[in-house]
Design an enzyme around this catalytic site. Structure first.
Site, PDB file in Angstrom:
ATOM      1  N   LYS A  51      25.001  27.386  50.610  1.00 50.31           N
ATOM      2  CA  LYS A  51      24.168  27.699  51.770  1.00 50.31           C
ATOM      3  C   LYS A  51      23.907  29.202  51.857  1.00 50.31           C
ATOM      4  CE  LYS A  51      25.854  23.656  54.256  1.00 50.31           C
ATOM      5  NZ  LYS A  51      26.838  23.104  55.199  1.00 50.31           N
ATOM      6  N   GLN A  95      31.330  24.473  59.260  1.00 50.00           N
ATOM      7  CA  GLN A  95      31.482  23.562  58.133  1.00 50.00           C
ATOM      8  C   GLN A  95      32.559  22.519  58.418  1.00 50.00           C
ATOM      9  OE1 GLN A  95      29.565  23.571  55.207  1.00 50.00           O
ATOM     10  NE2 GLN A  95      30.593  21.621  54.900  1.00 50.00           N
ATOM     11  N   ASP A 118      22.453  22.392  62.789  1.00 50.19           N
ATOM     12  CA  ASP A 118      22.927  21.154  62.173  1.00 50.19           C
ATOM     13  C   ASP A 118      22.439  19.929  62.942  1.00 50.19           C
ATOM     14  OD1 ASP A 118      24.248  21.276  59.766  1.00 50.19           O
ATOM     15  OD2 ASP A 118      26.185  21.812  60.626  1.00 50.19           O
TER      16      ASP A 118
END
Length: 282
Positions: A51, A95, A118
């Protein structure tokens, strides 16, 4: 059989995003994504690195916070609180998975919905369920939808099976398909007869994390198969949840693993982050 090439499509999308991000830069806006990693999970480290690399490649500033495994829940929440009020940060991503002593739901709810790139915050989930585009959509299901659209696959009326009920992929995936006019069944670990559902399906999306879960005898001729699974075999090979070699012989469209859904997930994360920066500018 046609391969749904997520890698090629993601490159095209990223180049378009690069141009959009350049326009924001010319207006004085430096797009910024903050990624928080707690612990030393190898797979998580790989995802975070990919990422950060993608951000750098396409002109997005990346802030990576690598926290110790023993970081307390309050310490993590304090960091998120600081990033929530930092106007230079447009996207915040924690994460997953988190260490057992940290409440995942509490952490995800603590991220302000306007920076939840997200798409996991309850407010953004609400927007999705109402069919509104105001919020952020989860990256993996959104990537699947973009992939299907790019190959001009009309979802209206398709009998669809989603295997997996996670809040990250399965549930939002089913909702997006419903919003697009598909008829959707969700199957999971407690489903009595998976084959009963999959044999009649026009479209099957598998996100269960189980090697060879979907086999050739479970699908009909001409089926469309999207494999979201990522599994590493003992020999180091990366495979999905689908018996690709045999299922592909019956499929009209199918995603490879790797090179299918994975690259699209990263592209959608960048898209959501740039969308957030644009919202901030406006």
């Amino acid at each position: 059989m046609i391969l749904l090439d997520g890698k090629a499509l993601s490159i095209k999308i990223k180049e378009e995003l690069k141009e959009k991000n350049q326009i924001l830069k010319e207006k004085g806006m430096q797009t910024c994504l903050a990624v928080i990693l707690v612990g030393n999970n190898p797979a998580s480290q790989t995802y975070v690195n990919s990422k950060a690399k993608a951000c750098e490649e396409y002109g997005i500033k990346s802030l990576v916070y690598r926290l110790d495994e023993n970081t307390t829940q309050n310490e993590l929440l304090a960091l998120i609180h600081t990033l929530n009020y930092d106007d230079s940060v447009h996207g915040i991503l924690v994460q997953l998975p988190l260490p057992m002593h940290i409440n995942k739901n509490l952490v995800l709810e603590s991220i302000t919905s306007s920076k939840d790139v997200d798409g996991f915050h309850p407010i953004n989930v609400g927007y999705l369920n109402l069919g509104l585009e105001s919020g952020f959509l989860p990256c993996t299901p959104l990537g699947v939808m973009k992939l299907l659209k790019a190959y001009e696959i009309n979802l209206e009326g398709l009998d669809t099976v989603v295997i997996g009920e996670s809040n990250i992929v399965g549930r939002p995936m089913a909702t997006m398909l419903l919003n697009a006019g598909a008829s959707v069944s969700i199957c999971h670990i407690k489903t009595k007869d998976l084959k009963l559902y999959t044999q009649k399906a026009d479209l099957i999306i598998v996100a269960a994390g189980c090697v060879n879960l979907l086999r050739s005898d479970m699908v009909k001729e001409g089926v469309i198969v999207i494999d979201v699974g990522i599994n590493r075999l003992e020999n180091g090979q990366i495979v999905g949840d689908v018996d690709f070699e045999n299922v592909s012989k019956k499929a009209s469209f199918i995603t490879p693993v790797p090179g299918g859904v994975g690259p699209m997930t990263i592209a959608m994360l960048l898209e959501n982050t740039i969308k957030s920066a644009k919202n901030r500018l406006n």
